[in-house]
Write a protein that holds these residues in place. Structure first.
Motif, PDB file in Angstrom:
ATOM      1  N   ILE A 499       0.846  -1.193   0.000  1.00 32.56           N
ATOM      2  CA  ILE A 499       0.000   0.000   0.000  1.00 32.56           C
ATOM      3  C   ILE A 499       0.878   1.239   0.000  1.00 32.56           C
ATOM      4  O   ILE A 499       2.050   1.194   0.378  1.00 32.56           O
ATOM      5  CB  ILE A 499      -0.938   0.028   1.222  1.00 32.56           C
ATOM      6  N   HIS A 500       0.283   2.352  -0.423  1.00 30.86           N
ATOM      7  CA  HIS A 500       1.011   3.615  -0.401  1.00 30.86           C
ATOM      8  C   HIS A 500      -0.003   4.722  -0.137  1.00 30.86           C
ATOM      9  O   HIS A 500      -0.834   5.036  -0.995  1.00 30.86           O
ATOM     10  CB  HIS A 500       1.724   3.852  -1.743  1.00 30.86           C
ATOM     11  N   PHE A 501       0.051   5.273   1.072  1.00 27.88           N
ATOM     12  CA  PHE A 501      -0.870   6.326   1.480  1.00 27.88           C
ATOM     13  C   PHE A 501      -0.054   7.567   1.870  1.00 27.88           C
ATOM     14  O   PHE A 501       0.045   7.918   3.049  1.00 27.88           O
ATOM     15  CB  PHE A 501      -1.718   5.889   2.680  1.00 27.88           C
ATOM     16  N   PRO A 502       0.532   8.265   0.920  1.00 28.54           N
ATOM     17  CA  PRO A 502       1.470   9.351   1.266  1.00 28.54           C
ATOM     18  C   PRO A 502       0.825  10.540   1.975  1.00 28.54           C
ATOM     19  O   PRO A 502       1.515  11.276   2.683  1.00 28.54           O
ATOM     20  CB  PRO A 502       2.033   9.758  -0.095  1.00 28.54           C
ATOM     21  N   LYS A 503      -0.503  10.760   1.789  1.00 27.69           N
ATOM     22  CA  LYS A 503      -1.160  11.919   2.399  1.00 27.69           C
ATOM     23  C   LYS A 503      -2.064  11.547   3.565  1.00 27.69           C
ATOM     24  O   LYS A 503      -2.698  12.428   4.166  1.00 27.69           O
ATOM     25  CB  LYS A 503      -1.982  12.672   1.349  1.00 27.69           C
ATOM     26  N   LEU A 504      -2.130  10.282   3.912  1.00 25.04           N
ATOM     27  CA  LEU A 504      -3.056   9.822   4.947  1.00 25.04           C
ATOM     28  C   LEU A 504      -2.735  10.476   6.289  1.00 25.04           C
ATOM     29  O   LEU A 504      -1.604  10.446   6.757  1.00 25.04           O
ATOM     30  CB  LEU A 504      -2.987   8.300   5.071  1.00 25.04           C
ATOM     31  N   THR A 505      -3.777  11.056   6.943  1.00 24.79           N
ATOM     32  CA  THR A 505      -3.593  11.670   8.256  1.00 24.79           C
ATOM     33  C   THR A 505      -4.290  10.883   9.369  1.00 24.79           C
ATOM     34  O   THR A 505      -3.894  10.992  10.526  1.00 24.79           O
ATOM     35  CB  THR A 505      -4.123  13.109   8.268  1.00 24.79           C
ATOM     36  N   THR A 506      -5.325  10.099   9.032  1.00 26.62           N
ATOM     37  CA  THR A 506      -6.062   9.333  10.046  1.00 26.62           C
ATOM     38  C   THR A 506      -6.253   7.899   9.579  1.00 26.62           C
ATOM     39  O   THR A 506      -6.729   7.657   8.467  1.00 26.62           O
ATOM     40  CB  THR A 506      -7.438   9.965  10.316  1.00 26.62           C
ATOM     41  N   LEU A 507      -5.901   6.956  10.447  1.00 21.25           N
ATOM     42  CA  LEU A 507      -6.143   5.535  10.203  1.00 21.25           C
ATOM     43  C   LEU A 507      -6.900   4.977  11.397  1.00 21.25           C
ATOM     44  O   LEU A 507      -6.388   4.948  12.512  1.00 21.25           O
ATOM     45  CB  LEU A 507      -4.821   4.775  10.017  1.00 21.25           C
ATOM     46  N   ASN A 508      -8.130   4.540  11.168  1.00 22.95           N
ATOM     47  CA  ASN A 508      -8.998   4.035  12.237  1.00 22.95           C
ATOM     48  C   ASN A 508      -9.466   2.637  11.868  1.00 22.95           C
ATOM     49  O   ASN A 508     -10.263   2.455  10.938  1.00 22.95           O
ATOM     50  CB  ASN A 508     -10.200   4.969  12.419  1.00 22.95           C
ATOM     51  N   SER A 519       1.124  -2.329   9.653  1.00 18.65           N
ATOM     52  CA  SER A 519       1.932  -2.226   8.444  1.00 18.65           C
ATOM     53  C   SER A 519       3.249  -1.521   8.685  1.00 18.65           C
ATOM     54  O   SER A 519       3.581  -1.114   9.799  1.00 18.65           O
ATOM     55  CB  SER A 519       1.134  -1.452   7.399  1.00 18.65           C
ATOM     56  N   ASN A 520       3.956  -1.353   7.600  1.00 22.01           N
ATOM     57  CA  ASN A 520       5.136  -0.526   7.580  1.00 22.01           C
ATOM     58  C   ASN A 520       4.669   0.924   7.499  1.00 22.01           C
ATOM     59  O   ASN A 520       4.219   1.401   6.461  1.00 22.01           O
ATOM     60  CB  ASN A 520       5.998  -0.888   6.364  1.00 22.01           C
ATOM     61  N   PHE A 521       4.774   1.630   8.605  1.00 18.26           N
ATOM     62  CA  PHE A 521       4.214   2.975   8.671  1.00 18.26           C
ATOM     63  C   PHE A 521       4.983   3.983   7.821  1.00 18.26           C
ATOM     64  O   PHE A 521       4.518   5.109   7.636  1.00 18.26           O
ATOM     65  CB  PHE A 521       4.163   3.447  10.124  1.00 18.26           C
ATOM     66  N   LYS A 522       6.126   3.589   7.281  1.00 15.23           N
ATOM     67  CA  LYS A 522       6.864   4.488   6.410  1.00 15.23           C
ATOM     68  C   LYS A 522       6.085   4.780   5.132  1.00 15.23           C
ATOM     69  O   LYS A 522       6.369   5.772   4.453  1.00 15.23           O
ATOM     70  CB  LYS A 522       8.228   3.893   6.066  1.00 15.23           C
ATOM     71  N   ARG A 523       5.101   3.942   4.836  1.00 19.48           N
ATOM     72  CA  ARG A 523       4.289   4.145   3.635  1.00 19.48           C
ATOM     73  C   ARG A 523       3.139   5.125   3.883  1.00 19.48           C
ATOM     74  O   ARG A 523       2.350   5.388   2.994  1.00 19.48           O
ATOM     75  CB  ARG A 523       3.730   2.800   3.161  1.00 19.48           C
ATOM     76  N   MET A 524       3.039   5.626   5.091  1.00 17.60           N
ATOM     77  CA  MET A 524       2.034   6.652   5.416  1.00 17.60           C
ATOM     78  C   MET A 524       2.684   7.709   6.312  1.00 17.60           C
ATOM     79  O   MET A 524       2.340   7.861   7.490  1.00 17.60           O
ATOM     80  CB  MET A 524       0.805   6.024   6.073  1.00 17.60           C
ATOM     81  N   PRO A 525       3.655   8.463   5.788  1.00 23.33           N
ATOM     82  CA  PRO A 525       4.527   9.325   6.614  1.00 23.33           C
ATOM     83  C   PRO A 525       3.816  10.509   7.267  1.00 23.33           C
ATOM     84  O   PRO A 525       4.383  11.099   8.196  1.00 23.33           O
ATOM     85  CB  PRO A 525       5.577   9.814   5.607  1.00 23.33           C
ATOM     86  N   ASP A 547       8.810   6.517  13.256  1.00 22.65           N
ATOM     87  CA  ASP A 547       9.166   7.437  12.183  1.00 22.65           C
ATOM     88  C   ASP A 547       8.067   8.451  11.883  1.00 22.65           C
ATOM     89  O   ASP A 547       8.241   9.318  11.018  1.00 22.65           O
ATOM     90  CB  ASP A 547       9.490   6.657  10.901  1.00 22.65           C
ATOM     91  N   LEU A 548       6.930   8.329  12.572  1.00 19.62           N
ATOM     92  CA  LEU A 548       5.788   9.205  12.288  1.00 19.62           C
ATOM     93  C   LEU A 548       5.938  10.510  13.078  1.00 19.62           C
ATOM     94  O   LEU A 548       5.456  10.635  14.201  1.00 19.62           O
ATOM     95  CB  LEU A 548       4.480   8.501  12.635  1.00 19.62           C
ATOM     96  N   ASN A 549       6.565  11.473  12.496  1.00 21.20           N
ATOM     97  CA  ASN A 549       6.881  12.721  13.199  1.00 21.20           C
ATOM     98  C   ASN A 549       5.656  13.570  13.504  1.00 21.20           C
ATOM     99  O   ASN A 549       5.715  14.476  14.348  1.00 21.20           O
ATOM    100  CB  ASN A 549       7.868  13.546  12.371  1.00 21.20           C
ATOM    101  N   LYS A 550       4.527  13.301  12.826  1.00 22.56           N
ATOM    102  CA  LYS A 550       3.318  14.106  13.026  1.00 22.56           C
ATOM    103  C   LYS A 550       2.268  13.398  13.883  1.00 22.56           C
ATOM    104  O   LYS A 550       1.212  13.978  14.143  1.00 22.56           O
ATOM    105  CB  LYS A 550       2.704  14.475  11.678  1.00 22.56           C
TER     106      LYS A 550
END
Length: 841
Positions: A499-508, A519-525, A547-550
């Motif tokens: 998967i690749h969610f480059p702009k994702l801000t919320t995962l519920n 998952s590998n959270f690097k795919r949703m930075p 790695d999720l700075n936000k």
């Protein structure tokens, strides 16, 4: 009969109404003009124009009714209707959509709420009720009355009557706004309220409340003058305009809008600042409209640009009640600012913003739905019957951009890959439960084939309750996706490499019972919120979480099989809330927290293990963590600590670093409130200077004005133990200082069973501080303090007034006991200066 006699009698009639002098003078002028019309015959239109011109002149010159309320006689009639009740009075206010029910109820509330001991205005009950259960609404009611409006909701226990008992003695004002379901009236059912309390219910459905209220008030239509006043205020006609021309045009607008208040407001804001020629053009548009209802709203909508129209329709169809920042984020476009569009809609009175959330009146929402249905090739689908027809016929399917399906109206519907593959413009998918009042939520779902795929090229928002498949479609490239909500899904894992969610801000993925790993959270930075609550099969969290700075919120509540967390969590500099409550197998949280980290709310009740606590803490919940052993010291940023039933911590000693840090908390941060519950059995020795009996005390300040600048606030301390016959219950504590109340519920209310809590017989100490700004805006001479508790035994309690500097007069405080009139004075050697009074054996 002479003309003067007619004028005199008409003037006497006008004076019989409760109106301002300016409006009385104006109405008398209008009567004179009207009577002269019959004396000196002229065309009716000329008379109306002359009346309207005089009204506009008067409004522009004096701007009477400055508080913005039109029809003050209605407000006065309401006040008269509710005056001086001896018992609890329930009043219903009935009127059609947009006729001003909420406006008058709010005006009444603002004017008289200060006369009551507690007040609550529950707005948009019908809308809120769909998303929250009855208990949540009652909690909001309790918080408003006991803690004050706009305070954070506290989790009041639903198994006892402490709140109801406390409210029973209060004279309260409650307004339930826009009730549309009889069940909502249960919020105020029962004998909860004190004498002279008033409960007001506004509704469009008269039959719901007519046999449940003592009195009824029906909102009447606006009169000509009131309609003209309302319209002109929003149109903002100025002296520089040709009043004669605008008077004629205003009269026509009022006629087309049929004096409907909401239509007049919307039409007025739409025409504001426009020239007379523009007014004439819009009047022509009004005349051409085939639908005669809500003409003003329709014309105002037609005057929006395409981007603004899209926002209005999206709010009406999908985002009503959502936060404006969230909606703006979803609807922003490279060439159009959704923030600016929301501002325009708010200025036009087409939508409103309340506490950050977007609302649209039901009459406008229905108009939005109608506009969506009237489009030849609709891009929005929200009616379940139309969605079924679309899936069956595939007619117009390529134009679809947004789908909203309420599973409570159409459960077990079937989607196919072939149909959805044609929706290449799809931007929003919302498959949801439209009501919280359903059992077995996991059984509501859409039937999907194993190879189901979803076009994600343009997708920005995906909410899918009960997603049926065990994994996402492979190689998903949702480059525009901002929010992904899949509660109660059947997902087993999220393979981050696919998967690749480059702009994702919320995962519920809350309550996805089969989810085992992430998952590998690097795919949703850009992830900011991660919600995995109730994922009871979750075993591990991928170390890439660090790695999720936000990331600001991480919710792992009730992940029963989770036994460890990666050390990389301590690297999350933006983390504000970490929820681990109910993670009963969690061994420990290792690692050193980052130095530059923001203050954290750590909710870790029922985890049973140890933690290395963050350096900066705002809230720390450790209730029923039976193996948690030690808190060395509390930071000055702390606002709340709950360590109820942490039996391995031992008894608190005030001579330790922890005890000293608690006592220093007032001095270090006197403008911020805090509340602490810990195992302990004493009040600090330096606090106790005088003992009294009973559960209440009155403190009398000598020369209170002298100490206004030095008065910091109040601190209270109480030693309590659970009741021997019911040691498994969580105690509740209520303290009142004059009209201000602060409340604490020990432990966590959502514990699933008494066995999970376990029995507890240890003594605990509760210490709380409130700055004076929270306690009372004024500084009265006397303060009455009282305690009330449930499910526990109080062993001793203390209350103190906290001053900033040492006073010149030692005799500042006098303790007044009803029976003995005994007094006491005391002081401490080190500031802040504290005066304490305690009850005990």
């Amino acid at each position: 009969m002479s003309n003067l006699f007619i004028i005199k009698k008409a003037t006497e009639w006008v004076n019989g109404y409760s109106l301002s002098k300016a409006l009385l003078d104006l109405m008398i002028e209008m009567l004179v003009v009207t009577i002269l019309y019959f004396i000196i015959p002229r065309p009716e239109a000329q008379m109306v124009e002359e009346i309207t011109r005089k009204v506009l002149q008067k409004m522009i010159s004096e701007r009477w009714n400055e508080d913005g309320l039109v029809g003050k006689n209605r407000l006065e009639a309401l006040k008269k209707l509710i005056s001086k009740p001896k018992e609890v009075l329930k009043v219903g206010i009935y009127g059609l959509s947009g006729t001003g029910k909420t406006t008058f109820a709010r005006a009444l509330y603002d004017e008289i709420s200060c006369e009551f001991e507690g007040a609550s205005f529950l707005a948009n009950i019908g809308e809120v009720f769909e998303k929250a259960d009855l208990n949540c609404l009652q909690e909001r009611l309790f918080c408003d009355i006991l803690l004050g409006e706009n305070q954070e909701i506290r989790p009041f226990h639903r198994r006892n009557n402490l709140m109801k008992d406390k409210i029973r003695y209060k004279k309260v004002l409650i307004i339930l706004d826009d009730v549309n379901n009889a069940k909502q009236l249960e919020i105020v059912a029962g004998d909860w309220f004190g004498k002279e309390s008033i409960i007001i219910i506004t509704t469009k459905k008269k039959h719901l409340v007519q046999d449940k209220v003592d009195k009824f008030y029906q909102i009447e239509e606006l009169g000509l003058l009131e309609a003209l006043e309302l319209f002109s205020r929003h149109a903002n006609i100025t002296k520089g305009e040709s009043l004669s021309e605008f008077a004629h045009l205003s009269a026509q607008v009022i006629k087309y809008c049929d004096s409907h208040p909401l239509d007049l407001k919307v039409m007025g804001t739409f025409l504001r600042g426009k020239r007379a020629s523009d007014w004439k053009l819009q009047l022509e548009n009004l005349a051409r409209e085939s639908a005669r209802e809500n003409l003003g709203i329709r014309v105002s909508f037609n005057g929006l640009n395409l981007g603004e129209k899209d926002i209005f329709l999206d709010v009406a169809c999908f985002f009503k009640g959502e936060h404006k920042d969230f909606v703006a984020k979803m609807l922003n476009k490279p060439d159009f600012s959704a923030e600016k569009g929301i501002e325009v809609l708010t200025d036009r009175c087409l939508i409103t913003v309340s506490k950050g959330n977007l609302w649209v009146q039901s009459i406008m929402q229905e108009l939005g739905w109608q506009i969506v249905r009237e489009v030849d090739k609709p891009c929005r689908m929200l009616d379940h019957k139309n969605i079924r027809r679309l899936l069956r016929t595939e007619e117009g399917i390529k134009a679809i951009e947004r789908i909203s399906l309420d599973l409570t109206k159409s459960n077990q519907i079937r989607f196919s890959t072939e149909v959805f593959a044609q929706m290449t413009e799809l931007k929003l998918v919302k498959v949801f439960l439209g009501s919280d009042w359903v059992d077995r939520k996991e059984n509501y779902r859409v039937n999907l084939p194993p190879n189901f795929g979803l076009p994600c090229f343009e997708l920005r928002y995906l909410h899918w309750h009960g997603y049926q498949l065990e994994s996402y479609p492979s190689n998903v490239e949702a480059v525009e996706l901002l929010e992904l909500d899949m509660p109660y899904s059947c997902l087993i894992q999220i393979n981050g490499n696919e998967i690749h969610f480059p702009k994702l801000t919320t995962l519920n993925l809350s309550h996805s019972q089969h989810l085992e790993n992430t998952s590998n959270f690097k795919r949703m930075p850009n992830l900011e919120r991660l919600v995995l609550e109730g994922c009871r099969s979750l075993v591990t969290v991928d170390p890439s979480i660090g790695d999720l700075n936000k990331l600001s919120l991480m919710n792992l509540k009730d992940c029963k099989r989770l036994n460890s967390l990666p050390e990389s969590i301590c690297n999350l500099k933006s983390l504000e809330t970490l929820i681990l409550a109910g993670c009963s197998r969690l061994e420990k949280l290792l690692g050193d927290w980052e130095e530059g980290q923001s203050s954290v709310n750590l909710m870790a009740s029922r985890t049973y293990r140890g933690f290395i606590l963050p350096r900066k803490l705002r809230i720390l919940h450790l209730g029923h963590c039976k193996r948690f052993q030690e808190i060395l010291k509390l930071p000055s940023s702390i606002q709340e600590v709950d360590a109820y039933n942490c039996i391995s911590m031992g008894t608190l000693s005030w001579n330790t670093r922890l005890g000293a840090s608690i006592l220093q908390r007032i001095k270090m941060n006197p403008e911020s409130p805090f509340s602490i519950v810990l195992p302990g059995n004493t009040i600090p020795d330096c606090w106790v200077t005088h003992k009294v009996t009973g559960s209440s005390v009155t403190l009398k300040l000598k020369n209170p004005d002298r100490y206004n600048d030095d008065f910091l606030g109040f601190a209270v301390c109480l030693v309590f133990a659970p009741q021997a016959e019911r040691p498994q219950l969580n105690p509740e504590i209520l303290c009142e200082l004059n009209n201000f109340t602060f409340f604490y519920c020990c432990g966590e209310d959502s514990v699933e069973s008494d066995q999970e809590r376990g029995n507890n017989s240890a003594d605990h100490v509760w210490l709380a501080y409130r700055p004076h700004a929270r306690a009372d805006g004024c500084h009265p001479e006397e303060w009455k303090a009282s305690f009330k508790v449930t499910d526990c035994e109080v062993k001793e309690w203390a209350i103190c007034i906290v001053l900033k500097t040492r006073p010149p007069d030692r005799q500042v405080v006098e303790l007044v006991q009803p029976l003995t009139g005994e007094t006491a004075h005391s002081s401490l050697q080190n500031g802040p200066w504290l005066w304490f009074f305690s009850q005990g054996p």
